[in-house]
Design a protein around this motif. Structure first.
Motif, PDB file in Angstrom:
ATOM      1  N   TRP A 135       0.822  -1.210   0.000  1.00  0.00           N
ATOM      2  CA  TRP A 135       0.000   0.000   0.000  1.00  0.00           C
ATOM      3  C   TRP A 135       0.856   1.261   0.000  1.00  0.00           C
ATOM      4  O   TRP A 135       0.419   2.300  -0.490  1.00  0.00           O
ATOM      5  CB  TRP A 135      -0.952  -0.016   1.199  1.00  0.00           C
TER       6      TRP A 135
ATOM      7  N   ARG B  87       0.163   4.365  -2.408  1.00  0.00           N
ATOM      8  CA  ARG B  87      -0.047   5.677  -1.792  1.00  0.00           C
ATOM      9  C   ARG B  87       0.952   6.694  -2.336  1.00  0.00           C
ATOM     10  O   ARG B  87       0.605   7.833  -2.633  1.00  0.00           O
ATOM     11  CB  ARG B  87       0.072   5.570  -0.269  1.00  0.00           C
TER      12      ARG B  87
ATOM     13  N   MET C 291      -6.266   6.387   2.224  1.00  0.00           N
ATOM     14  CA  MET C 291      -5.196   5.408   2.410  1.00  0.00           C
ATOM     15  C   MET C 291      -4.542   5.593   3.780  1.00  0.00           C
ATOM     16  O   MET C 291      -4.182   4.616   4.437  1.00  0.00           O
ATOM     17  CB  MET C 291      -4.171   5.511   1.288  1.00  0.00           C
TER      18      MET C 291
ATOM     19  N   THR D 137      -2.770   1.257  -9.199  1.00  0.00           N
ATOM     20  CA  THR D 137      -3.434   0.723  -8.007  1.00  0.00           C
ATOM     21  C   THR D 137      -4.544  -0.250  -8.383  1.00  0.00           C
ATOM     22  O   THR D 137      -4.661  -1.327  -7.781  1.00  0.00           O
ATOM     23  CB  THR D 137      -3.976   1.875  -7.151  1.00  0.00           C
TER      24      THR D 137
ATOM     25  N   LEU E  54      -3.388  -5.986  -3.402  1.00  0.00           N
ATOM     26  CA  LEU E  54      -3.435  -4.997  -2.312  1.00  0.00           C
ATOM     27  C   LEU E  54      -4.431  -5.384  -1.232  1.00  0.00           C
ATOM     28  O   LEU E  54      -4.259  -5.014  -0.066  1.00  0.00           O
ATOM     29  CB  LEU E  54      -3.789  -3.615  -2.875  1.00  0.00           C
TER      30      LEU E  54
ATOM     31  N   LEU F  12       0.604  -4.118   5.578  1.00  0.00           N
ATOM     32  CA  LEU F  12       0.124  -3.248   4.503  1.00  0.00           C
ATOM     33  C   LEU F  12       1.280  -2.719   3.665  1.00  0.00           C
ATOM     34  O   LEU F  12       1.119  -2.409   2.494  1.00  0.00           O
ATOM     35  CB  LEU F  12      -0.653  -2.060   5.080  1.00  0.00           C
TER      36      LEU F  12
END
Length: 190
Positions: free
Chosen positions: A3, A7, A30, A89, A96, A107
């Motif tokens: 993540w 992000r 996020m 993403t 994810l 994460l």
């Protein structure tokens, strides 16, 4: 999949265009996702408790993040920073969200990547350590030593306890000799 990487792409989009409301909103959501794991760390939750917390809070948040990314993708140019972040993403979405199925997954892979950085920097120094077979062996040794460091186990103590007799150990027993298993068996209060 991480993540933090997803992000970071939206953070970069915000840096390029601070007025990009969609990217800013996605970064905030996020951050809320990372806050769930931060709460678990603060409360010193084990994997099972963290998993329960994640299952309680993350699915609705993930749905919201995905919807915001889909909306941003519709309005952003495909080659823009936001467009690229959205495509990246969404292409990795199943990876994810795998943390919902596997409580041991983090994460972010930042901790693992940072712990490997000294090895990557020193790789050229160690390229001629002896033979082609040396690389995998050194990688295994570094992995064990790094695991000990992360678990606050004195590596020398661990290796002194585990290495003698290892060549006579059955393959079924090897899982009991990992640094995590060893410290649990030998130092249950750690």
């Amino acid at each position: 999949m991480c993540w933090s990487h997803a992000r970071r792409k939206f953070v970069d989009a915000v840096k390029l265009h601070p007025q990009d409301v969609a990217a800013t909103r996605i970064v905030k959501r996020m951050d809320d996702l990372f806050a769930i794991d931060a709460e678990a760390r603060t409360e010193r939750m084990d994997h099972a408790a963290r998993h329960a917390l994640r299952l309680e809070k993350a699915p609705a948040l993930l749905h919201e993040i995905r919807e915001q990314i889909l909306a941003a993708q519709k309005t952003a140019l495909p080659k823009s920073a936001t467009g690229k972040a959205a495509s990246y993403t969404l292409a990795l979405w199943s990876r994810l969200t795998r943390f919902l199925e596997h409580p041991e997954l983090e994460l972010s892979t930042n901790l693992a990547e940072n712990s490997m950085r000294p090895i990557a920097v020193g790789r050229k120094n160690w390229i001629y350590l002896g033979s082609a077979q040396a690389g995998p062996k050194i990688a295994a040794i570094f992995s064990v030593v790094e695991s000990c460091r992360r678990l606050n186990i004195p590596a020398r103590e661990y290796l002194a306890a585990v290495l003698p007799g290892l060549n006579h150990c059955s393959i079924q027993r090897v899982a009991q000799l990992t640094p995590m298993a060893w410290t649990t068996q030998n130092h249950p209060t750690s």
